[in-house]
Each structure stands twice: as structure tokens, then as C-alpha cells.
Design a protein around this motif. Sequence first.
Motif, PDB file in Angstrom:
ATOM      1  N   ALA A 190       5.458  -2.965  -2.192  1.00 44.32           N
ATOM      2  CA  ALA A 190       4.512  -3.957  -1.690  1.00 44.32           C
ATOM      3  C   ALA A 190       4.850  -5.344  -2.215  1.00 44.32           C
ATOM      4  O   ALA A 190       5.316  -5.494  -3.349  1.00 44.32           O
ATOM      5  N   GLU A 191       4.594  -6.338  -1.384  1.00 44.09           N
ATOM      6  CA  GLU A 191       4.801  -7.716  -1.800  1.00 44.09           C
ATOM      7  C   GLU A 191       3.737  -8.139  -2.800  1.00 44.09           C
ATOM      8  O   GLU A 191       4.025  -8.805  -3.786  1.00 44.09           O
ATOM      9  N   HIS A 192       2.475  -7.764  -2.531  1.00 43.17           N
ATOM     10  CA  HIS A 192       1.355  -8.109  -3.423  1.00 43.17           C
ATOM     11  C   HIS A 192       0.219  -7.116  -3.219  1.00 43.17           C
ATOM     12  O   HIS A 192      -0.081  -6.732  -2.091  1.00 43.17           O
ATOM     13  N   ILE A 193      -0.408  -6.717  -4.332  1.00 47.21           N
ATOM     14  CA  ILE A 193      -1.563  -5.800  -4.270  1.00 47.21           C
ATOM     15  C   ILE A 193      -2.645  -6.313  -5.207  1.00 47.21           C
ATOM     16  O   ILE A 193      -2.368  -6.739  -6.321  1.00 47.21           O
ATOM     17  N   GLU A 194      -3.880  -6.253  -4.720  1.00 43.31           N
ATOM     18  CA  GLU A 194      -5.047  -6.543  -5.550  1.00 43.31           C
ATOM     19  C   GLU A 194      -5.831  -5.260  -5.719  1.00 43.31           C
ATOM     20  O   GLU A 194      -6.191  -4.615  -4.745  1.00 43.31           O
ATOM     21  N   LYS A 195      -6.062  -4.874  -6.975  1.00 39.89           N
ATOM     22  CA  LYS A 195      -6.770  -3.616  -7.264  1.00 39.89           C
ATOM     23  C   LYS A 195      -8.264  -3.797  -7.159  1.00 39.89           C
ATOM     24  O   LYS A 195      -8.794  -4.829  -7.379  1.00 39.89           O
ATOM     25  N   HIS A 206      -9.417   2.041  -3.471  1.00 37.79           N
ATOM     26  CA  HIS A 206      -9.085   1.042  -2.453  1.00 37.79           C
ATOM     27  C   HIS A 206      -8.327  -0.103  -3.114  1.00 37.79           C
ATOM     28  O   HIS A 206      -8.681  -0.543  -4.204  1.00 37.79           O
ATOM     29  N   MET A 207      -7.290  -0.576  -2.437  1.00 42.23           N
ATOM     30  CA  MET A 207      -6.518  -1.721  -2.893  1.00 42.23           C
ATOM     31  C   MET A 207      -6.240  -2.612  -1.689  1.00 42.23           C
ATOM     32  O   MET A 207      -6.031  -2.114  -0.586  1.00 42.23           O
ATOM     33  N   ALA A 208      -6.212  -3.910  -1.914  1.00 42.86           N
ATOM     34  CA  ALA A 208      -5.840  -4.843  -0.854  1.00 42.86           C
ATOM     35  C   ALA A 208      -4.336  -5.064  -0.946  1.00 42.86           C
ATOM     36  O   ALA A 208      -3.814  -5.422  -2.002  1.00 42.86           O
ATOM     37  N   ILE A 209      -3.639  -4.827   0.159  1.00 39.20           N
ATOM     38  CA  ILE A 209      -2.188  -4.953   0.177  1.00 39.20           C
ATOM     39  C   ILE A 209      -1.806  -6.080   1.134  1.00 39.20           C
ATOM     40  O   ILE A 209      -2.459  -6.289   2.158  1.00 39.20           O
ATOM     41  N   ASP A 210      -0.764  -6.794   0.770  1.00 46.05           N
ATOM     42  CA  ASP A 210      -0.315  -7.932   1.573  1.00 46.05           C
ATOM     43  C   ASP A 210       1.158  -7.767   1.929  1.00 46.05           C
ATOM     44  O   ASP A 210       2.023  -8.423   1.364  1.00 46.05           O
ATOM     45  N   LEU A 233       4.453  -2.519   6.455  1.00 46.57           N
ATOM     46  CA  LEU A 233       3.023  -2.610   6.186  1.00 46.57           C
ATOM     47  C   LEU A 233       2.542  -4.025   6.457  1.00 46.57           C
ATOM     48  O   LEU A 233       3.254  -4.994   6.207  1.00 46.57           O
ATOM     49  N   GLY A 234       1.310  -4.123   6.937  1.00 45.63           N
ATOM     50  CA  GLY A 234       0.693  -5.416   7.165  1.00 45.63           C
ATOM     51  C   GLY A 234      -0.262  -5.743   6.036  1.00 45.63           C
ATOM     52  O   GLY A 234      -0.159  -5.204   4.922  1.00 45.63           O
ATOM     53  N   THR A 235      -1.213  -6.591   6.317  1.00 44.48           N
ATOM     54  CA  THR A 235      -2.230  -6.970   5.343  1.00 44.48           C
ATOM     55  C   THR A 235      -3.494  -6.161   5.629  1.00 44.48           C
ATOM     56  O   THR A 235      -3.900  -6.027   6.777  1.00 44.48           O
ATOM     57  N   GLY A 236      -4.105  -5.606   4.565  1.00 38.60           N
ATOM     58  CA  GLY A 236      -5.327  -4.840   4.755  1.00 38.60           C
ATOM     59  C   GLY A 236      -5.629  -3.922   3.598  1.00 38.60           C
ATOM     60  O   GLY A 236      -5.107  -4.089   2.491  1.00 38.60           O
ATOM     61  N   ASP A 237      -6.455  -2.926   3.874  1.00 43.61           N
ATOM     62  CA  ASP A 237      -6.951  -1.996   2.859  1.00 43.61           C
ATOM     63  C   ASP A 237      -6.052  -0.762   2.768  1.00 43.61           C
ATOM     64  O   ASP A 237      -5.796  -0.102   3.771  1.00 43.61           O
ATOM     65  N   LEU A 238      -5.596  -0.470   1.566  1.00 45.52           N
ATOM     66  CA  LEU A 238      -4.859   0.756   1.261  1.00 45.52           C
ATOM     67  C   LEU A 238      -5.851   1.705   0.601  1.00 45.52           C
ATOM     68  O   LEU A 238      -6.443   1.372  -0.426  1.00 45.52           O
ATOM     69  N   LYS A 239      -6.084   2.869   1.211  1.00 43.64           N
ATOM     70  CA  LYS A 239      -7.069   3.835   0.702  1.00 43.64           C
ATOM     71  C   LYS A 239      -6.340   5.078   0.224  1.00 43.64           C
ATOM     72  O   LYS A 239      -5.545   5.660   0.959  1.00 43.64           O
ATOM     73  N   ILE A 240      -6.627   5.478  -1.023  1.00 43.24           N
ATOM     74  CA  ILE A 240      -6.019   6.657  -1.635  1.00 43.24           C
ATOM     75  C   ILE A 240      -7.135   7.637  -1.969  1.00 43.24           C
ATOM     76  O   ILE A 240      -8.138   7.252  -2.573  1.00 43.24           O
ATOM     77  N   VAL A 241      -6.963   8.901  -1.592  1.00 48.29           N
ATOM     78  CA  VAL A 241      -7.952   9.942  -1.903  1.00 48.29           C
ATOM     79  C   VAL A 241      -7.258  11.058  -2.667  1.00 48.29           C
ATOM     80  O   VAL A 241      -6.226  11.569  -2.231  1.00 48.29           O
ATOM     81  N   SER A 242      -7.824  11.404  -3.828  1.00 44.01           N
ATOM     82  CA  SER A 242      -7.278  12.505  -4.623  1.00 44.01           C
ATOM     83  C   SER A 242      -8.420  13.337  -5.187  1.00 44.01           C
ATOM     84  O   SER A 242      -9.515  12.843  -5.415  1.00 44.01           O
ATOM     85  N   THR A 243      -8.149  14.624  -5.385  1.00 40.32           N
ATOM     86  CA  THR A 243      -9.136  15.551  -5.919  1.00 40.32           C
ATOM     87  C   THR A 243      -8.598  16.171  -7.200  1.00 40.32           C
ATOM     88  O   THR A 243      -7.494  16.715  -7.212  1.00 40.32           O
TER      89      THR A 243
END
Length: 85
Positions: A80-85, A61-65, A42-52
Motif C-alpha cells: 500500500a502507498e498509505h494506510i491509516e489505522k 478497518h483501515m483507510a487505504i490510499d 487498489l483504489g482509495t477506501g476502506d480495507l476490512k479484515i475479519v478474523s476469528t
Amino acid sequence: MFLEIITPDENVFAGEVDHATFPGSEGSFQVLNDHAAMVSSLGTGDLKIVSTHNKKTEEIHMAIDGGVVEILNNKVLVLAEHIEK
């Protein structure tokens, strides 16, 4: 499918999701139910999770590094090395 996100400091997320979009090191990709088995960096960017749940769709959405993702038998594990919620 079941998604679990772990960093060295904490368990960030664990639960059933409809799909997730990851920032791969070579470009973003989406994982759906019954996805083929794979491991990806994984690179750096937006991690998007969708659940119903109860006919209500939630988008997280979370920022992953950086990190890795493993997909096997409808279980997705993100280290993940680092995640910002």
C-alpha cells in the motif's frame, strides 16, 4: 489465510484472517480462503479484515490510499502507498 500489509514506512499487519474486503480500483472485492491466484490494483477506501480467534470475531478497518494486492496459495500480500489505522 495469511494476510500481510506493507507500506514504504512500516509493516502494518501480518496474521491469519477469515476474509478481507479491498477497495479495488474498479470496485470493492472480497478475498476468502482458497481464493484463485490474482493481482489487482487498489483504489482509495476502506480495507476490512475479519478474523476469528477463540470463538471471538474481530473486525478491523483501515483507510487505504492506493497500492496493489497479490493473492497466491492462501497468502495475501498488500503493498500500500498509505494506510491509516
